[in-house]
Design a protein around this motif. Structure first.
Motif, mmCIF file in Angstrom:
data_model
loop_
_atom_site.group_PDB
_atom_site.id
_atom_site.type_symbol
_atom_site.label_atom_id
_atom_site.label_comp_id
_atom_site.label_asym_id
_atom_site.label_seq_id
_atom_site.Cartn_x
_atom_site.Cartn_y
_atom_site.Cartn_z
ATOM 1 N N ARG A 36 -22.137 7.668 6.847
ATOM 2 C CA ARG A 36 -21.502 8.863 6.632
ATOM 3 C C ARG A 36 -20.200 8.689 5.926
ATOM 4 N NH1 ARG A 36 -18.159 10.262 11.005
ATOM 5 N NH2 ARG A 36 -19.321 12.335 10.983
ATOM 6 N N SER A 62 -20.708 13.206 6.005
ATOM 7 C CA SER A 62 -20.478 13.302 7.309
ATOM 8 C C SER A 62 -21.431 14.708 7.719
ATOM 9 C CB SER A 62 -18.836 13.848 7.699
ATOM 10 O OG SER A 62 -18.659 14.790 7.297
ATOM 11 N N ARG A 80 -22.037 17.376 3.492
ATOM 12 C CA ARG A 80 -20.943 18.348 4.192
ATOM 13 C C ARG A 80 -20.363 18.952 3.153
ATOM 14 N NH1 ARG A 80 -19.357 20.665 8.992
ATOM 15 N NH2 ARG A 80 -19.156 18.716 10.074
ATOM 16 N N ASN A 103 -19.180 23.997 1.721
ATOM 17 C CA ASN A 103 -19.162 23.460 2.936
ATOM 18 C C ASN A 103 -20.576 23.882 3.508
ATOM 19 O OD1 ASN A 103 -18.953 22.379 5.948
ATOM 20 N ND2 ASN A 103 -16.589 22.870 5.353
ATOM 21 N N TYR A 121 -21.988 26.821 5.680
ATOM 22 C CA TYR A 121 -20.868 27.387 6.515
ATOM 23 C C TYR A 121 -19.874 28.160 5.681
ATOM 24 C CZ TYR A 121 -21.516 24.462 10.757
ATOM 25 O OH TYR A 121 -22.030 23.869 11.749
ATOM 26 N N LYS A 145 -21.122 31.532 9.754
ATOM 27 C CA LYS A 145 -21.552 30.280 9.459
ATOM 28 C C LYS A 145 -23.096 29.967 9.829
ATOM 29 C CE LYS A 145 -17.136 27.972 10.123
ATOM 30 N NZ LYS A 145 -16.455 28.732 11.356
ATOM 31 N N PHE A 206 -23.101 28.698 22.753
ATOM 32 C CA PHE A 206 -22.042 27.955 23.134
ATOM 33 C C PHE A 206 -21.183 29.157 23.962
ATOM 34 C CE2 PHE A 206 -17.792 26.846 22.796
ATOM 35 C CZ PHE A 206 -17.944 25.299 23.232
ATOM 36 N N LYS A 241 -18.466 17.265 21.587
ATOM 37 C CA LYS A 241 -19.360 17.500 20.350
ATOM 38 C C LYS A 241 -20.556 18.341 20.530
ATOM 39 C CE LYS A 241 -22.254 14.241 17.323
ATOM 40 N NZ LYS A 241 -21.815 14.677 16.251
ATOM 41 N N MET A 242 -20.787 19.153 19.747
ATOM 42 C CA MET A 242 -21.949 20.199 19.772
ATOM 43 C C MET A 242 -23.081 19.415 19.912
ATOM 44 S SD MET A 242 -21.314 23.151 19.976
ATOM 45 C CE MET A 242 -19.835 24.256 19.400
ATOM 46 N N ARG A 346 -22.576 3.981 15.393
ATOM 47 C CA ARG A 346 -21.498 4.113 14.128
ATOM 48 C C ARG A 346 -20.401 2.800 14.236
ATOM 49 N NH1 ARG A 346 -17.953 8.931 15.451
ATOM 50 N NH2 ARG A 346 -16.874 7.198 16.450
ATOM 51 N N GLN B 37 -13.612 10.555 12.560
ATOM 52 C CA GLN B 37 -14.800 10.468 13.081
ATOM 53 C C GLN B 37 -15.433 11.412 14.059
ATOM 54 O OE1 GLN B 37 -17.099 8.629 11.441
ATOM 55 N NE2 GLN B 37 -15.467 7.584 10.194
ATOM 56 N N ASP B 38 -14.532 11.615 15.088
ATOM 57 C CA ASP B 38 -14.586 12.672 16.421
ATOM 58 C C ASP B 38 -14.343 14.064 16.090
ATOM 59 O OD1 ASP B 38 -16.459 10.384 17.921
ATOM 60 O OD2 ASP B 38 -14.612 9.312 17.875
ATOM 61 N N GLY B 40 -13.980 14.913 13.130
ATOM 62 C CA GLY B 40 -14.556 15.227 12.109
ATOM 63 C C GLY B 40 -15.945 15.711 12.424
ATOM 64 N N ALA B 41 -16.381 15.423 13.661
ATOM 65 C CA ALA B 41 -17.759 16.117 14.035
ATOM 66 C C ALA B 41 -17.956 17.534 14.038
ATOM 67 C CB ALA B 41 -17.984 15.646 15.389
ATOM 68 N N CYS B 42 -16.864 18.362 13.969
ATOM 69 C CA CYS B 42 -16.765 19.756 13.937
ATOM 70 C C CYS B 42 -15.733 20.152 12.535
ATOM 71 C CB CYS B 42 -16.084 20.435 15.079
ATOM 72 S SG CYS B 42 -17.252 20.723 16.371
ATOM 73 N N GLY B 44 -15.084 18.372 10.154
ATOM 74 C CA GLY B 44 -15.538 17.492 8.717
ATOM 75 C C GLY B 44 -14.704 16.200 8.681
ATOM 76 N N MET B 45 -15.193 14.972 8.154
ATOM 77 C CA MET B 45 -14.696 13.793 8.132
ATOM 78 C C MET B 45 -13.435 13.896 7.127
ATOM 79 S SD MET B 45 -16.885 10.320 7.376
ATOM 80 C CE MET B 45 -16.920 11.024 5.952
ATOM 81 N N LYS B 48 -11.906 19.142 5.963
ATOM 82 C CA LYS B 48 -12.108 20.394 5.114
ATOM 83 C C LYS B 48 -12.641 21.576 5.844
ATOM 84 C CE LYS B 48 -11.715 18.029 0.600
ATOM 85 N NZ LYS B 48 -12.541 17.442 -0.327
ATOM 86 N N GLY B 49 -13.106 21.162 6.983
ATOM 87 C CA GLY B 49 -13.611 22.327 7.794
ATOM 88 C C GLY B 49 -15.092 22.025 8.169
ATOM 89 N N GLY B 50 -15.732 22.783 9.182
ATOM 90 C CA GLY B 50 -16.866 22.854 9.298
ATOM 91 C C GLY B 50 -17.219 23.891 10.465
ATOM 92 N N LEU B 51 -17.826 23.490 11.558
ATOM 93 C CA LEU B 51 -17.735 24.763 12.685
ATOM 94 C C LEU B 51 -16.690 24.888 13.060
ATOM 95 C CD1 LEU B 51 -20.131 26.122 13.996
ATOM 96 C CD2 LEU B 51 -20.206 24.633 15.837
ATOM 97 N N ALA B 80 -14.948 26.678 20.167
ATOM 98 C CA ALA B 80 -15.364 25.656 20.406
ATOM 99 C C ALA B 80 -14.439 24.398 20.673
ATOM 100 C CB ALA B 80 -16.599 25.346 19.653
#
Lengths: 384, 110
Positions: A36, A62, A80, A103, A121, A145, A206, A241-242, A346, B37-38, B40-42, B44-45, B48-51, B80
């Motif tokens: 990643r 990632s 990503r 994204n 997204y 999203k 969720f 974490k989702m 990881r 990393q963690d 970053g799960a939502c 982004g690493m 820059k955003g994600g969920l 979330a």
């Protein structure tokens, strides 16, 4: 004489350029490991349990995900950063790469293997690409999203919209003119899955306790909720974490789903969609994956308990094994018939191969911050 | 100068955790890894955003470190974003908030 030399040199050069690959081989036992943090994927052979090579330059991986063309030779890697890369597993080269969004979170491939669809997204929506050339054919803007994109039989795709709380069904029979049906689903769908037969689409919610269910054979009936109020008003535990959903939730007559904000796996009967059991587990489940034969369900967990993995025996409905295979187990992938499971650790920078019967460690492969592991057997499965 | 900053960082992080029962004594590299990393799960690493929302310096411009630390520790209702107070101390949350506002450090390569 000079001419002969030139001709010889030319012949030699052409021969070099056309040298066939050193080894003629099949692809059914190949796969990809996503590193990643280094923008790299490692091509692995699951029979030899070793890496064959690596492909670099794939951008921000990632949360990257991978689908395979139906020949099991080409992998489509969704990064990503919106990168979509077509990788040849046999030559271990990038065939084509486009940046298709700002994204992105994943994608899917059509039943006939001709369309690759990315779920994005930013900007939110799906984009449809020619699998051969990665030419953009059409897009469906969603204004939200997109999560849980899954291919369905008949060139259809189902997905859910996080902010809008809807499930959309897009028919790409004519890929340049998508036709979309929209269904209200519930609050904040976070991921979705289609059952292995391609019939039922489920979106995990969720924002409320429950799962939205759409029978794609009879979409006119609309979405119904299952597992409603499974939290019974109890305060949710924090979700670090989702969870991730896919068709691997199904084992025999039952569907095994991660509870949100509870340390439980919820079990539903797929014939009437009623809850039949709750299995207490170590922590907040992330992946709840049935072994391909359905006899076991493997569960990994959110931070800070992501060093643990538990195995549920589906006959007794109980956790029968608790393992600590490594630091930060992010992903699991079964070999096609389920004899082995590959786990990415990881924070140990390695991938671990376990025997699923005796839990013996069969191999370890070094990899930098490995996350997703994807085997070519997915090419033949609807919803993968 | 860099050494001083690093020393200061270590000092701040080794302060006793005054909130967050069980907040572990994480070192600066461990905290950086946790965020990249963690979180970053939502997010982004690259953050820059994600969920989750982007957490880049530009995206967070104008916010106070205090407000960010509160969100980190207590989460954000209706989203979330979970409360991290069981895993992070107030000092750690402040440290993360300040680093986010300044542009979050990269993880050292393993």
């Amino acid at each position: 004489m000079r001419r002969v030399w030139l001709a010889l040199c030319f012949a030699l050069l052409t021969a070099c350029a056309q040298t066939p690959p050193a080894e003629v081989r099949g692809t059914c036992d190949l796969g990809l490991i996503v590193e990643r943090a280094s923008g790299r994927v490692v091509v692995v052979d699951t029979t030899a349990k070793r890496a064959l090579g690596a492909v670099e330059g794939l951008g921000d991986l990632s949360h990257a995900s991978v689908v395979f063309g139906r020949d099991g030779r080409y992998a489509y890697v969704f990064g990503r950063d919106g990168g979509l890369t077509k990788v040849d597993l046999l030559t271990q080269r990038i065939v084509k790469r486009v940046i298709q969004a700002g994204n992105s979170i994943g994608g899917a491939i059509s039943q006939d293997g001709r369309l690759v669809v990315a779920q994005n997204y930013e900007p939110g929506g799906i984009k449809v690409f020619d699998a051969e050339t990665l030419e953009l054919l059409s897009e469906v803007p969603a204004g939200a999203k997109v999560v849980g994109l899954a291919d369905l039989p008949g060139q259809k795709f189902a997905y859910a919209l996080f902010e809008k709380g809807e499930i959309w069904l897009t028919d790409l029979t004519d890929p340049r003119h998508p036709h979309t049906q929209k269904f209200p689903a519930g609050q904040q769908p976070y991921d979705g899955l289609v059952t292995p037969d391609g019939r039922y689409y489920l979106a995990g919610l969720f924002g409320e306790d429950g799962v939205a269910l759409l029978d794609t054979w009879r979409p006119e009936l609309g979405v119904r909720k299952i597992l409603e109020n499974y939290g019974k008003g109890e305060e949710k535990l924090p979700v670090f974490k989702m969870p991730h959903l896919r068709g691997w939730a199904v084992a025999g007559e039952h569907v095994y789903l991660p509870a949100i904000g509870r340390h439980e796996v919820l079990v539903v009967d797929r014939r009437d969609w009623r809850e039949v059991a709750r299995i207490p587990v170590k922590s907040q489940p992330v992946f709840v994956m049935a072994r391909p034969d359905g006899r076991q369900v493997w569960v990994n967990f959110a931070h800070p308990d992501n060093g643990w993995v538990q195995v549920i025996d589906t006959l007794s409905g109980k956790v029968v094994e608790t393992l600590q295979p490594g630091k930060a187990i992010l992903h699991m992938e079964f070999t096609p018939r389920g004899g082995e499971v590959w786990l990415s650790a990881r924070d140990d920078h390695r991938v671990i191969v376990l025997d699923t019967q005796r839990y013996a460690r069969l191999a370890e492969l070094p990899a930098k911050s490995p996350s997703g592991i994807f085997f070519t057997s997915r090419a033949a499965r609807t919803g993968f | 100068m860099r050494v001083c900053t690093k020393l200061a960082m270590l000092f701040i992080l080794s302060l006793p955790a005054w909130s967050g029962v069980g907040a572990a004594e994480l070192t600066a590299p461990e905290l950086i890894r946790l965020v990249r990393q963690d979180c970053g799960a939502c997010h982004g690493m690259t953050l820059k955003g994600g969920l989750g929302k982007p957490l880049t310096r530009e995206a967070l411009a104008g916010q106070s470190p205090e407000a960010l630390a509160v969100i980190i520790l207590h989460g954000k209702q209706g989203t979330a974003m979970p409360p991290w107070k069981s895993l992070l101390s107030e000092a750690q949350a402040h440290w993360i908030a300040e680093r986010l506002l300044a542009g979050f450090p990269e993880e050292p390569q393993p």
